[in-house]
Scaffold this active site. Structure first.
Site, short mmCIF file in Angstrom:
data_model
loop_
_atom_site.label_atom_id
_atom_site.label_comp_id
_atom_site.label_asym_id
_atom_site.label_seq_id
_atom_site.Cartn_x
_atom_site.Cartn_y
_atom_site.Cartn_z
N ALA A 286 40.06 0.48 13.70
CA ALA A 286 39.70 1.61 14.30
C ALA A 286 39.44 2.82 13.59
O ALA A 286 38.48 3.60 13.89
CB ALA A 286 41.28 2.08 14.66
N ILE A 288 37.29 2.66 10.77
CA ILE A 288 35.95 2.54 10.19
C ILE A 288 34.87 2.83 11.08
O ILE A 288 35.03 2.24 12.34
CB ILE A 288 35.56 1.47 9.56
CG1 ILE A 288 36.59 0.99 8.37
CG2 ILE A 288 34.26 1.27 9.02
CD1 ILE A 288 36.52 -0.37 8.01
N ASP A 332 -3.88 24.43 19.55
CA ASP A 332 -5.19 24.58 20.20
C ASP A 332 -5.01 25.67 21.22
O ASP A 332 -4.02 25.74 21.91
CB ASP A 332 -5.68 23.18 20.70
CG ASP A 332 -6.37 22.32 19.50
OD1 ASP A 332 -6.78 22.74 18.61
OD2 ASP A 332 -6.30 21.12 19.77
N ASP A 626 -6.74 16.97 19.65
CA ASP A 626 -7.09 16.15 20.93
C ASP A 626 -8.26 15.11 20.30
O ASP A 626 -8.68 14.24 20.96
CB ASP A 626 -7.75 16.93 22.20
CG ASP A 626 -8.62 18.02 21.95
OD1 ASP A 626 -9.12 17.90 20.63
OD2 ASP A 626 -8.75 18.78 22.68
N ASP A 724 35.21 4.43 19.98
CA ASP A 724 33.73 4.07 19.90
C ASP A 724 33.33 3.83 21.22
O ASP A 724 31.99 3.58 21.46
CB ASP A 724 33.80 2.79 19.32
CG ASP A 724 33.77 2.86 17.47
OD1 ASP A 724 33.23 3.96 17.44
OD2 ASP A 724 34.33 1.84 16.95
#
Length: 902
Positions: A286, A288, A332, A626, A724
């Protein structure tokens, strides 16, 4: 090497040096030749006459084009028809690599049991069976199955998310079919197709170079074989994943140390060693945070998929992290800040006539008007000469009002169509071409008229005025050719400046027998209106601390005019030309560049210098491009951004991100998403670490105080599933806060665990531990531990977790501001967790597994009231922080006002 591969598989190949791939090829060629002959021999007799073979590249290169064409039954002029394409594809398959599953799902599921902690729990279950504690053995086994299943689903989801990313940039090509040049996906190619390649295009299959006869597709191509040998390699982890791995290892180290102490102290205090072992292993599972890297990957991948909906394709996960740090955007002008919908609106002839042009789009709808009269055909020779030059010195084609080619050239073809002169393109036979380059800034062709092939060749030129005028010695005036004087040059220069100041892109045109003896014909002004919403996006980004610099090949007048309209250029801004960049080294440019808003008459080679000067100042730079020559600059930038519509394949391949619609606003959306994703990861880390620390601290204190264990092994494992599982993962898909774009860019050197975040984690952990211990102490006043005691303590911890997750949804805003139900996945996850907890409390079979008993409504209401405190305290902290920020901002603004007054 990459040019032969679909981009979805590039990540496998970029890790291999070229010499490593070359060593495979001789063997591959021999193997493939034998395999293909064998395969061809297996074709049923009825198909032998109609189905073409796949030529090896070695064989195709040795044969003349005519024989290759004959073998493949190709038509170089008209291409294959659609029924033949379908017939060949049915036999040869799609032009893509078939990725088979590395291993079946059941093997992946079984591999989850190889985790050392899971194996320890299994050992604990076996020991329980040997000691005839069957209830414990069943409970532990059920808990293991749940934990393993959650881990498997997480990992599988992560893999699938990454697979989806690999499909975002499908390769495309130009193919001749049924007499038409089509823009199609590379996967549609079959042997015998005719492919047309232009500068910067990716080679989509094995080709015999003529215009590109396809000889091998998919796995039957040279690199298809190399791909099959190397596809087992794994992609490298992102920097954030690596930092999460390190964090996980550090936390694991500390957790094991604490768990070892808990076991030792418990044993010294005389507690049951098997119980302590089982609890310690469960606590390790639980505490870790082994799910950290996986959730980070899923969060990044899902964020990238969200960016796709906003028309931004991010090719590499690390770029998502970098987006939140970007503080300079070099953009650009054409197609990014402007629409790239070029339309000629003004024509100026060499003898001083002005023509206005109406109509928009790549079509014939519109008129050319001189002094109130509509000009058509050769009615006005001075205007028609300009139109002729623009039409002949041109590689674009307009078919059915659709442009194939560059927008600037398309505007000149449309001008010719409005005057009925677009057929002039076919009247000339091109003998030579001098292609446009960003360095020379002009294009020229050498032609002869079809009906006058015995006459001398004629040159047509178009390009930047400053460059074209250098090749001119004469000009036209009222039907006469006169020597070009300085007075005429000054007049043309003034007209060019006038057009540029109006925001028009200006092109000069000339014609003559030789490049050094051209006759100046005149100027055309092309409008390219700013994109809708760009001005607002620019304003927002500048206000948030992101500097925007426009890089264009246009003249200073045009560039400054457009930049001013967009709010990029002010009285205090500076503009620098490409020539001035050449005159400075990187050190000198780095001192000037912070004040520069516009770089004009700049070429792609100047971009590298601009990037290096900005990075020298510590900036995180996004660079758009481009063209083929932009590739190096895109690689050098922290975030290389390619144009999806006008960008070449080489440019897209070098870039980290592709703007599908070439829109500057999309860059802002991507930065916004990047900041939001990073915040979501911080939210998840806060929730998981506070839960881990609380669980470890709770058991540690209970052991040191010689209390009975407040939670049993099954309950700890259930908490791990919540920590988790879905509630934690749902924090990773929290909708992006719209105010995040106004926050300043993050310093890329900053750790994800800031002092502020650590403080919030500790506050939440302390509240959870104190509240849970209070409930345990309250229930344990008779000094006898019962199922009710552990049920109350267990439920208290779970409810604390749910409220902690709720407060972790945002680090700055109240849950009511962001909306209780704005994250539907979070709502479903919390609801599912609460329903699961109620089943654990009230469902008899689960009561036996988790050693719980039913609680009353009053018990639940008491627990809800107590556990909500973690959320209430977090909300108070947020409010205090925001109030403090407002006071600081008010003080700063008042100080600034006073300074301005002085």
């Amino acid at each position: 090497m990459d040019n032969l591969l679909p981009p979805s598989r590039f990540s496998y190949f970029k890790k291999y040096p070229l010499h490593a791939i070359r060593k495979y090829l001789p063997t591959l060629r021999n193997q493939r030749a034998e395999e293909q002959v064998a395969r061809f021999q297996k074709i049923p007799n009825g198909e032998n006459e109609t189905m073409i073979p796949v030529l090896t590249s070695k064989k195709a290169s040795e044969l003349p084009v005519s024989e290759v064409t004959s073998i493949l039954q190709a038509d170089l002029q008209n291409g294959l028809n659609k029924s033949e394409v379908s017939h060949r594809r049915a036999f040869h398959g799609w032009n893509e690599f078939d990725i088979s599953e590395d291993e079946p799902l059941w093997k992946k599921y079984i591999s989850q049991f190889k985790n050392p902690l899971i194996m320890l729990l299994l050992a604990s279950a076996v020991i329980s069976v040997l000691m005839h504690q069957f209830d414990d053995a069943v409970s532990i086994t059920v808990a293991i199955l749940i934990v393993v299943t959650v881990a498997f689903v997480q990992e599988y989801r992560s893999e699938k998310s990454l697979e989806e990313l690999s499909k975002l940039v499908p390769p495309e090509c130009h193919c001749v079919r049924e007499g038409k040049l089509e823009h199609t996906l590379a996967r549609d190619l079959v042997p015998g197709d005719t492919v047309c390649l232009s500068v910067g295009d990716r080679v989509p299959a094995d080709l015999r170079l003529f215009e590109g006869i396809v000889i091998g597709t998919g796995e039957n191509s040279e690199f298809g074989e190399v791909f099959k040998m190397m596809q087992a390699e794994e992609a490298p982890k992102t920097p954030l994943q690596k930092s999460m791995d390190l964090l996980g290892k550090q936390l694991s180290f500390y957790s094991f140390g604490i768990i070892g102490i808990i076991m030792l102290v418990g044993w010294l205090l005389g507690k049951d060693i098997l119980e302590m072992f089982t609890i310690s292993v469960s606590l390790a599972v639980a505490a870790i945070p082994e799910g950290l890297p996986i959730v980070v990957t899923v969060t990044l991948a899902l964020g990238v998929m969200r960016m796709v909906k906003k028309r931004a394709i991010v090719k590499k996960l690390p770029i998502v992290e970098t987006l939140g740090c970007c503080n300079v955007i070099c953009s650009d002008k054409t197609g990014t800040l402007t629409k790239n919908e070029m339309t000629v609106t003004h024509v100026f002839t060499s003898d001083g006539q002005h023509a206005e042009v109406t109509g928009v789009g790549y079509n014939q709808f519109g008129e050319v008007i001189v002094d109130g009269d509509v000009v058509h055909g050769f009615y006005n020779p001075d205007v028609s000469r300009i139109v002729e030059a623009g039409c002949v010195c041109n590689d674009a084609v307009i078919r059915n009002n659709t442009l194939m080619g560059k927008p600037t050239e398309g505007a000149l073809i449309a001008l010719a169509m409005k005057m009925g002169l677009d057929g002039l393109q076919q009247d000339y036979i091109r003998k030579a071409e001098y292609p446009f380059s960003s360095e020379q800034k002009w294009m020229a062709v050498k032609c002869v008229h079809r009906t006058q092939q015995d006459r001398p060749e004629i040159c047509f030129m178009k390009g930047a005025y400053e460059q074209v005028i250098k090749y001119c010695t004469t000009y036209h005036s009222k039907g006469q050719t006169l020597s070009l004087t300085q007075q005429q040059r000054d007049m043309y220069h003034q007209e060019k400046a006038r057009m540029g100041s109006a925001g028009l892109r200006v092109l000069a045109l000339a014609s003559g027998p030789e490049l050094g003896q051209l006759t100046f014909l005149g100027l055309v002004g092309i409008i390219d209106p700013p994109r809708t919403g760009v001005k607002e996006a620019v304003s927002t980004l500048i206000a948030s601390g992101v500097s925007i610099k426009m890089i264009t090949g246009d003249s200073q007048e045009t560039a400054v005019a457009i930049a001013s309209r967009l709010g990029l250029y002010s009285k205090t801004s500076q503009s620098v030309s490409g020539e001035e960049i050449d005159a400075m080294d990187v050190q000198q440019l780095s001192q000037v560049v912070p004040k520069v808003a516009v770089f004009y008459r700049a070429s792609p080679r100047h971009k590298m210098k601009i990037i290096k000067s900005l990075q020298k100042n510590g900036s995180v730079v996004a660079m758009t491009g481009d063209g083929v020559n932009d590739a190096v600059a895109l690689k050098a930038a922290d975030i290389g951004v390619a144009m999806g519509q006008t960008g070449t394949d080489v440019c897209k391949e070098a870039a980290d991100m592709i703007l599908v619609d070439d829109d500057f606003q999309t860059i802002m959306s991507a930065i916004e998403e990047g900041k939001g994703i990073y915040n979501n990861i911080k939210n998840f880390v806060r929730f998981q670490l506070s839960t881990s620390i609380a669980a470890l601290t709770l058991i540690s204190l209970a052991t040191l105080m010689n209390f009975p264990n407040p939670l049993n092994a099954m309950q700890i494992l259930w908490i791990n599933i919540i920590m988790d599982g879905p509630p934690a993962q749902s924090l990773g898909v929290e909708p992006v806060d719209k105010d995040v774009i106004r926050k300043p860019p993050r310093n890329w050197k900053d750790s994800i665990l800031t002092k502020n975040l650590i403080l919030k984690i500790l506050v939440s952990s302390i509240i959870i531990v104190c509240g849970t211990l209070f409930v345990f102490w309250r229930e344990l006043r008779d000094n006898v531990i019962t199922p009710r005691d552990t049920t109350m303590t267990f439920t208290c911890f779970v409810f604390f977790d749910m409220f902690n997750a709720l407060s972790s949804r945002s680090q700055t805003k109240s849950v009511f501001e962001i909306g209780l139900c704005s994250n539907k996945m979070f709502c479903y996850a919390v609801l599912g967790s609460i329903m699961g907890q109620l089943l654990v409390i009230y469902f008899p079979p689960l009561q036996k597994v988790f050693q719980t008993e039913s609680l009353s409504i009053l018990d639940l209401l008491f627990l809800l009231g107590l556990t909500s405190s973690v959320c209430i305290v977090a909300e108070i902290i947020k409010k205090v922080e925001r109030s403090r920020e407002k006071i600081i901002q008010k003080h700063v603004s008042s100080t600034s006002s006073s300074f301005l007054e002085v």
